[in-house]
Motif scaffolding. Structure first.
Motif, PDB file in Angstrom:
ATOM      1  N   ILE A 155       0.838  -1.199   0.000  1.00 11.99           N
ATOM      2  CA  ILE A 155       0.000   0.000   0.000  1.00 11.99           C
ATOM      3  C   ILE A 155       0.876   1.253   0.000  1.00 11.99           C
ATOM      4  O   ILE A 155       0.627   2.221  -0.747  1.00 11.99           O
ATOM      5  N   ILE A 156       1.932   1.231   0.827  1.00 10.05           N
ATOM      6  CA  ILE A 156       2.848   2.380   0.869  1.00 10.05           C
ATOM      7  C   ILE A 156       3.518   2.574  -0.489  1.00 10.05           C
ATOM      8  O   ILE A 156       3.714   3.707  -0.952  1.00 10.05           O
ATOM      9  N   LEU A 157       3.862   1.459  -1.149  1.00 10.08           N
ATOM     10  CA  LEU A 157       4.496   1.542  -2.469  1.00 10.08           C
ATOM     11  C   LEU A 157       3.569   2.214  -3.480  1.00 10.08           C
ATOM     12  O   LEU A 157       3.998   3.082  -4.252  1.00 10.08           O
ATOM     13  N   VAL A 158       2.291   1.820  -3.468  1.00  5.11           N
ATOM     14  CA  VAL A 158       1.328   2.412  -4.407  1.00  5.11           C
ATOM     15  C   VAL A 158       1.143   3.899  -4.110  1.00  5.11           C
ATOM     16  O   VAL A 158       1.161   4.744  -5.032  1.00  5.11           O
ATOM     17  N   ILE A 159       0.994   4.227  -2.829  1.00  3.79           N
ATOM     18  CA  ILE A 159       0.819   5.634  -2.454  1.00  3.79           C
ATOM     19  C   ILE A 159       2.053   6.446  -2.829  1.00  3.79           C
ATOM     20  O   ILE A 159       1.948   7.589  -3.321  1.00  3.79           O
ATOM     21  N   SER A 160       3.230   5.856  -2.619  1.00  5.17           N
ATOM     22  CA  SER A 160       4.472   6.553  -2.957  1.00  5.17           C
ATOM     23  C   SER A 160       4.558   6.835  -4.442  1.00  5.17           C
ATOM     24  O   SER A 160       4.984   7.925  -4.864  1.00  5.17           O
ATOM     25  N   GLY A 200      11.617  15.366  -4.192  1.00  7.72           N
ATOM     26  CA  GLY A 200      11.541  14.022  -4.750  1.00  7.72           C
ATOM     27  C   GLY A 200      12.703  13.147  -4.315  1.00  7.72           C
ATOM     28  O   GLY A 200      12.521  11.955  -4.037  1.00  7.72           O
ATOM     29  N   ARG A 201      13.900  13.744  -4.216  1.00  5.13           N
ATOM     30  CA  ARG A 201      15.063  12.957  -3.793  1.00  5.13           C
ATOM     31  C   ARG A 201      14.963  12.573  -2.319  1.00  5.13           C
ATOM     32  O   ARG A 201      15.340  11.459  -1.922  1.00  5.13           O
ATOM     33  N   ILE A 202      14.471  13.493  -1.482  1.00  6.83           N
ATOM     34  CA  ILE A 202      14.277  13.176  -0.064  1.00  6.83           C
ATOM     35  C   ILE A 202      13.249  12.047   0.074  1.00  6.83           C
ATOM     36  O   ILE A 202      13.435  11.092   0.849  1.00  6.83           O
ATOM     37  N   SER A 205      14.827   8.818  -0.861  1.00  6.92           N
ATOM     38  CA  SER A 205      15.720   8.313   0.184  1.00  6.92           C
ATOM     39  C   SER A 205      14.937   7.564   1.260  1.00  6.92           C
ATOM     40  O   SER A 205      15.357   6.490   1.724  1.00  6.92           O
ATOM     41  N   LEU A 206      13.801   8.127   1.655  1.00 10.56           N
ATOM     42  CA  LEU A 206      12.963   7.455   2.656  1.00 10.56           C
ATOM     43  C   LEU A 206      12.432   6.123   2.117  1.00 10.56           C
ATOM     44  O   LEU A 206      12.352   5.126   2.844  1.00 10.56           O
ATOM     45  N   LEU A 207      12.098   6.101   0.829  1.00 13.14           N
ATOM     46  CA  LEU A 207      11.591   4.870   0.222  1.00 13.14           C
ATOM     47  C   LEU A 207      12.677   3.796   0.157  1.00 13.14           C
ATOM     48  O   LEU A 207      12.408   2.607   0.345  1.00 13.14           O
ATOM     49  N   LEU A 212      15.088  -1.312   2.355  1.00 18.25           N
ATOM     50  CA  LEU A 212      16.126  -2.031   3.096  1.00 18.25           C
ATOM     51  C   LEU A 212      15.542  -2.718   4.324  1.00 18.25           C
ATOM     52  O   LEU A 212      15.866  -3.869   4.632  1.00 18.25           O
ATOM     53  N   ALA A 213      14.667  -1.993   5.052  1.00 19.76           N
ATOM     54  CA  ALA A 213      14.049  -2.574   6.247  1.00 19.76           C
ATOM     55  C   ALA A 213      13.163  -3.762   5.877  1.00 19.76           C
ATOM     56  O   ALA A 213      13.161  -4.797   6.554  1.00 19.76           O
ATOM     57  N   MET A 214      12.429  -3.631   4.774  1.00 20.02           N
ATOM     58  CA  MET A 214      11.521  -4.704   4.365  1.00 20.02           C
ATOM     59  C   MET A 214      12.297  -5.964   3.989  1.00 20.02           C
ATOM     60  O   MET A 214      11.942  -7.065   4.413  1.00 20.02           O
ATOM     61  N   PHE A 215      13.367  -5.812   3.221  1.00 13.64           N
ATOM     62  CA  PHE A 215      14.126  -6.985   2.811  1.00 13.64           C
ATOM     63  C   PHE A 215      14.908  -7.600   3.973  1.00 13.64           C
ATOM     64  O   PHE A 215      15.123  -8.812   4.009  1.00 13.64           O
TER      65      PHE A 215
END
Length: 283
Positions: A155-160, A200-202, A205-207, A212-215
């Protein structure tokens, strides 16, 4: 509760498999058929692709139809031979006899609209096969709320993807944003689409940090899953060894009791002979 709903869904679509209350032999062979059925599902997809591209010839299609039909027929007849309640098995797996009976025109080479329907149905059946044999996947996703976490990440990926397409002019459409979000969260970074603004770059970076946390979480969950699988096998072996030891102890105890009874009988016989000898000497 989730497993109950999944099982009910599989039974409704005719892919219920072996019921949990069936005998152990039927459940064992049900698990043994899972691997070949997955391979068949993968081959059905490959065969469909080859036919759609016109790569496969008539001989390849004929051989493929025969092999797939024989696999479905083998599973159906073997399971009907092993299960205790055949009527219940057919009710929960009505798709199998439908494929076996409906596949006869296909293997006979009858090029009809009906045969095309069966081939299409067989293609749709691959999804059900993957769902039916997905117990290990469900076990993995149910641990530590991994399934819910992955869904939230999606869901976060789609929103992002939608947000980046709105805040950064480098992304012309939401589909560009979704593609960039997917590539970024997986830390692949093709570089075909990149943010052009500081915001967009910031955001990117958060994404990346979220990816990294997800993997890391996925790696840890997979490691725990395989370790628990090994521990479960070791526990089962230990339980079997304990049962064997207990069986040997019972047999030894039984032998000891028999020896005691034999010795007691021998002692009584010796006392009786001694008494008889004494009586004979007195006479």
């Amino acid at each position: 509760m989730e497993y109950t709903r999944h099982t009910a869904l599989m039974r409704m679509v005719g892919l219920g498999g072996v019921a949990s209350e069936e005998n152990e032999r039927a459940k064992l062979w049900g698990r043994r058929f899972e691997g070949p059925m997955v391979l068949a599902a993968i081959w059905i997809l490959i065969d469909w692709y080859l036919q759609s591209k016109g790569v496969s010839n008539a001989y390849t299609s004929f051989a493929s139809d025969w092999l797939i039909w024989l696999l479905f027929m083998s599973e159906l007849f073997v399971m009907l031979w092993l299960v205790d309640d055949r009527i219940k098995y057919l009710k929960q797996n009505w798709m199998s006899p439908l494929i076996v009976l409906g596949g006869l025109p296909v293997i006979w080479g009858v090029d009809t609209f009906y045969a095309g329907i069966i081939r299409t149905l067989r293609l749709a059946l691959t999804i059900g096969i993957f769902l039916r044999v997905s117990k290990d996947t469900r076990d993995l996703l149910s641990r530590h709320n991994l399934g819910i976490t992955l869904f939230i990440c999606f869901i976060i990926l789609v929103i992002s993807g939608l947000l980046i397409s709105g805040i950064d002019p480098a992304f012309e459409t939401p589909l560009d944003g979704l593609w960039w979000a997917w590539v970024t969260v997986t830390t692949v970074g093709y570089g075909d689409l990149v943010p052009a603004t500081t915001e967009g770059r910031i955001f990117g970076s958060l994404l990346i940090l979220m990816g990294l946390a997800m993997f890391s979480m996925l790696t840890a969950s997979f490691s725990v899953f395989f370790i628990e699988q090994d521990e479960r096998e070791l526990t089962q072996k230990e339980e079997r060894n304990i049962e064997r030891i207990e069986g040997l102890e019972k047999k030894l105890e039984k032998i000891e009791n028999q020896l005691d009874q034999t010795l007691e009988a021998l002692n009584k016989l010796a006392e009786q002979q001694s008494t008889d000898n004494s009586d004979n000497l007195k006479k």
